[in-house]
Design an enzyme around this catalytic site. Structure first.
Site, PDB file in Angstrom:
ATOM      1  CB  CYS A 338      -1.040   0.007   1.101  1.00 40.27           C
ATOM      2  SG  CYS A 338      -0.711  -1.047   2.499  1.00 40.27           S
ATOM      3  NE  ARG A 367       2.930  -8.688   5.530  1.00 36.73           N
ATOM      4  CZ  ARG A 367       1.619  -8.537   5.466  1.00 36.73           C
ATOM      5  NH1 ARG A 367       0.843  -9.269   6.222  1.00 36.73           N
ATOM      6  NH2 ARG A 367       1.100  -7.641   4.663  1.00 36.73           N
ATOM      7  CD  GLN A 385      -0.437  -8.576   0.668  1.00 32.35           C
ATOM      8  OE1 GLN A 385      -0.034  -7.513   0.203  1.00 32.35           O
ATOM      9  NE2 GLN A 385      -0.910  -8.681   1.891  1.00 32.35           N
ATOM     10  CG  ASP A 387      -2.410  -5.485  -1.888  1.00 32.70           C
ATOM     11  OD1 ASP A 387      -3.574  -5.328  -1.492  1.00 32.70           O
ATOM     12  OD2 ASP A 387      -1.414  -5.036  -1.299  1.00 32.70           O
ATOM     13  CG  HIS A 389      -3.974  -0.449  -1.993  1.00 37.39           C
ATOM     14  ND1 HIS A 389      -2.887  -1.145  -2.462  1.00 37.39           N
ATOM     15  CD2 HIS A 389      -4.153  -0.833  -0.703  1.00 37.39           C
ATOM     16  CE1 HIS A 389      -2.406  -1.893  -1.489  1.00 37.39           C
ATOM     17  NE2 HIS A 389      -3.151  -1.740  -0.419  1.00 37.39           N
ATOM     18  CE  LYS A 473     -10.004  -6.897  10.395  1.00 33.84           C
ATOM     19  NZ  LYS A 473      -8.759  -7.626  10.490  1.00 33.84           N
ATOM     20  CG  HIS A 519      -5.846  -1.614   2.427  1.00 32.93           C
ATOM     21  ND1 HIS A 519      -4.485  -1.577   2.516  1.00 32.93           N
ATOM     22  CD2 HIS A 519      -6.276  -0.495   3.028  1.00 32.93           C
ATOM     23  CE1 HIS A 519      -4.113  -0.488   3.153  1.00 32.93           C
ATOM     24  NE2 HIS A 519      -5.188   0.191   3.486  1.00 32.93           N
TER      25      HIS A 519
END
Length: 645
Positions: A338, A367, A385, A387, A389, A473, A519
């Site tokens: 992000c 991570r 991911q 992912d 945004h 979320k 997200h």
RNA sequence: GCUGUUGUAGCUCAGGGGUAGAGCACUUCCUUGGUAAGGAAGAGGUCGAGAGUUCAAUUCUCUUCAACAGCUCCA
């Protein structure tokens, strides 16, 4: 004096005040009374033996109710403790709660080791005690009395628990000779517990704190019928067979290497094929849904994460900064995509007319997960991911949310996950200081999320206090073919990053406004998703995803040429497969292809070669007869079509 | 990260103070076989890594790494 009892169907019956749950159950039907385990009174689960003193709504709980199972396993934990105490006097007891499947009890056996044979012994004792049909007797005790009892018994764990309790609200339960501190509820008697299995032993710190003593935790499960236990054990076996770590190795999808490092998966060719199919599917769906793909680097300046706040909060859980040779700069392996995407947003001024802007990236992040947490592909240190945004105006949150929900549902449905629910994670209303962003925005977003979910008929559970500090979320949980539940996709509203990165757009009023960020990751991570998919389908992937779709199996070497012709033609049409031209008998080739779970086997010999045919065999189904190659291809392509984006 | 268990051939596993074994997989040869394992021969291992005890360690001890189970954690 009578009390009015409202049953789940809405009907109201009158009973004398003080009627017990069991009496109510009996008045409804003897059959119900026989299988009644507990009762829910105005939302509180209680023993059937307790009397009802006021007008209430009730529900009789049986094995089919979660609350019934809860009581059943809770009582089973007590039965376990009773058995343990008889076999090993002096055992001290920690806590023994019911869990999703069964129960556990944390015990302190002193210096005694506890092994496999002990499990069998305790199991036998439990069954023996269960047959006595000892009643679970509830008793209110004063704090002093409770302390006195466990002091004499010498159980410091129970004493510690009692010390944390309020006088006047302490209850004991007793069955047989065993007394336990417990708030209940419990079954009427131990005789309901017919089938017992103690599953495993593990260490667990007292109260989950590693500074405390480690207790022995014994997991077990019980059922009202032996048959149900057998089914459960079968399911455990089945789960073992489907373990993605085992299948991943057998089907050559992925591997780990000590040299590369733990938690860092290596995708083998077949696994890569599978993964790329998924990516391609998602990419198409996202482009259709108005996303713009972007690509960002695997590392970012430390300053980027200081700005985002991730460094402060998760810096210690990241791989440590990379230092450049001369400049003294510091870079982090990116733990999130992000911040990078925020910087893309900032590359030029944005107008309210530009929004929403949807930036999508299959972003690989790193991570530093605790070593003990790593698990196959479901918990790794480097993962990708799906992912994206979405930068939008506050008034667009709901509409965007609905679109993301549609996308997530489409993905799940396309992949054979038809049983899913979602959790709406809201703020803790009593602790608003914990969260960033204005009240009005939160209220709006929470309302918009719930409305969006309702609009799409999504089964949701709202949970207060589960929101991220930066926004509410929606988390998706899927149930797989074995009934296990996995958390996959997530959609999160974020007020934090737009503020930290000072993201802006110019509104119709010519003023600067702050966009809201959403997200979202329908798969969550490719790694985790593939793991769940493997276990869901047991390695038998849908045809469009299967790394090898077809194996061409010549009857003998004499037909390898024809086999080659067939496989060449299939490859020309982007059908994935291989030719098994080994010098082996056809039975052998079929067996090997079956074991590898190849969906289609095309057997070719003299007959097929002469007529341009293939003999078709479907994995797990057997011989389907022979077809002209062209006809097979047509049929195959229909079946193997990628779900529409 | 903590506690416990495990680590022997590509895979699944047996063994055990005197430098190793099975099945499958692999290679070669024989076999040319029609819907779930044809036959024979061969090759393959610093017994996870390091240190210690011992005449001698893969085996015993310690350390370390990794996997597994559980606990704690998860942007």
């Amino acid at each position: 004096m009578n009390v009015k009892i409202t049953l789940p169907d809405g009907s109201v019956r009158e009973y004398p005040k003080g009627v017990t749950g069991m009496q109510v159950a009996q008045s409804i039907s003897e059959g119900l009374a026989r299988v009644s385990l507990a009762i829910e009174v105005d939302g509180e689960i209680r023993d059937l033996a307790r009397s009802i003193e006021k007008d209430s709504s009730i529900k009789i709980l049986t094995w089919n109710d979660a609350g019934g199972k809860y009581s059943f396993w809770h009582s089973s934990a007590h039965l376990f403790a009773e058995a343990l105490e008889e076999l090993y006097p002096g055992t001290k007891f920690g806590i023994g709660p019911p869990i999703e499947n069964g129960f556990y009890y944390d015990v302190d056996l002193g210096d005694r080791a506890f092994g496999e044979d002990d499990l069998a012994k305790v199991e036998a004792k439990m069954k023996e005690l269960a047959k006595k049909e000892s009643r679970f007797e509830r008793r209110d005790v004063s704090k002093a009395e409770a302390i006195d009892y466990f002091t004499r018994k010498g159980d410091e764990y129970k004493l510690e628990l009692i010390n944390g309790l309020e006088d006047g609200k302490i209850t004991f339960y007793q069955q047989g000779n065993f007394v336990d501190l417990c708030r209940g509820p419990h079954l009427p008697h131990t005789g309901f517990i017919k089938a017992v299995k103690l599953l495993n032993v593990a260490g667990a710190y007292w109260r989950g704190d590693e500074k405390n003593k480690m207790l022995t935790r014994v997991y077990g499960i019980t059922f009202p019928k032996q048959k149900e236990l057998d089914e459960y054990l079968f399911l455990l076996e089945e789960a073992k067979k489907r373990d993605h770590r085992k299948l991943g190795k057998e089907l050559e999808l992925f591997a780990f290497s000590e040299k590369v490092g733990m938690g860092l998966p290596l995708w083998l060719p077949k696994g890569t094929l599978l993964r790329e199919r998924l990516e391609q599917f998602m990419r198409k769906a996202q482009i259709k849904a108005g996303y713009d793909p972007v690509v960002t680097p695997h590392i970012g300046s430390k300053q980027l994460y200081v700005t985002s706040g991730h460094y402060e909060k998760y810096g210690k859980d990241s791989f440590q900064p990379i230092h450049t040779p001369d400049e003294g700069e510091e870079f982090l392996l990116k733990p999130m995509n992000c911040p990078h995407h925020c910087e893309i947003y900032k590359t030029k001024p944005r107008s309210y007319r530009d929004l929403p802007i949807r930036l999508a990236e299959f972003g690989t992040v790193y991570r530093y997960e605790q070593s003990g947490e790593l698990h196959g592909l479901t918990r790794v240190r480097g993962f990708t991911q799906d992912d994206a945004h979405i930068f939008c105006r506050p008034d667009q949150v709901k509409e965007e949310f609905v679109k993301v929900i549609d996308l997530v549902m489409h993905v799940f449905n396309s992949l054979g996950f038809d049983n899913y629910t979602a959790q709406v994670s809201l703020r803790d209303p009593n602790n608003k200081a914990k969260y960033i962003g204005e009240d009005s925005l939160w209220d709006l977003a929470e309302k918009q999320i719930q409305e969006a979910a309702d609009e799409r008929g999504l089964k949701t559970v709202a949970v207060q206090g589960e929101a991220a500090f930066y926004g509410p979320k929606l988390d998706f949980m899927v149930r797989d073919a074995l009934g296990r539940s996995w958390q996959l996709g997530t959609i999160q509203v974020d007020y934090n990053l737009p503020q930290r990165f000072e993201l802006e757009y110019v509104g119709s009023d010519n003023q600067k406004h702050r966009p809201v960020m959403i997200h979202r990751a329908p798969f969550g991570s490719l790694e985790r998703f593939v793991a769940v998919l493997i276990e869901h389908c047991g390695g038998n992937f849908p045809l469009w995803l299967s790394p090898d779709q077809i194996a061409v199996l010549p009857i003998s070497e004499r037909f390898n040429d024809y086999g080659q012709k067939v496989i060449d033609m299939l490859k020309e049409l982007d059908i994935r497969g291989f030719l098994d031209d080994r010098d082996e008998k056809i039975q052998r080739k079929i067996r090997d292809a079956e074991v590898k779970k190849v969906p289609y086997m095309l057997i070719v010999g003299e007959r097929e070669a002469a007529e341009n045919k293939v003999s078709v065999r479907r994995h797990g189904k057997g011989d389907l007869g022979s077809l002209l190659l062209a006809d097979f291809v047509e049929q195959f392509r229909k079946e193997a079509a990628t779900p529409l984006a």
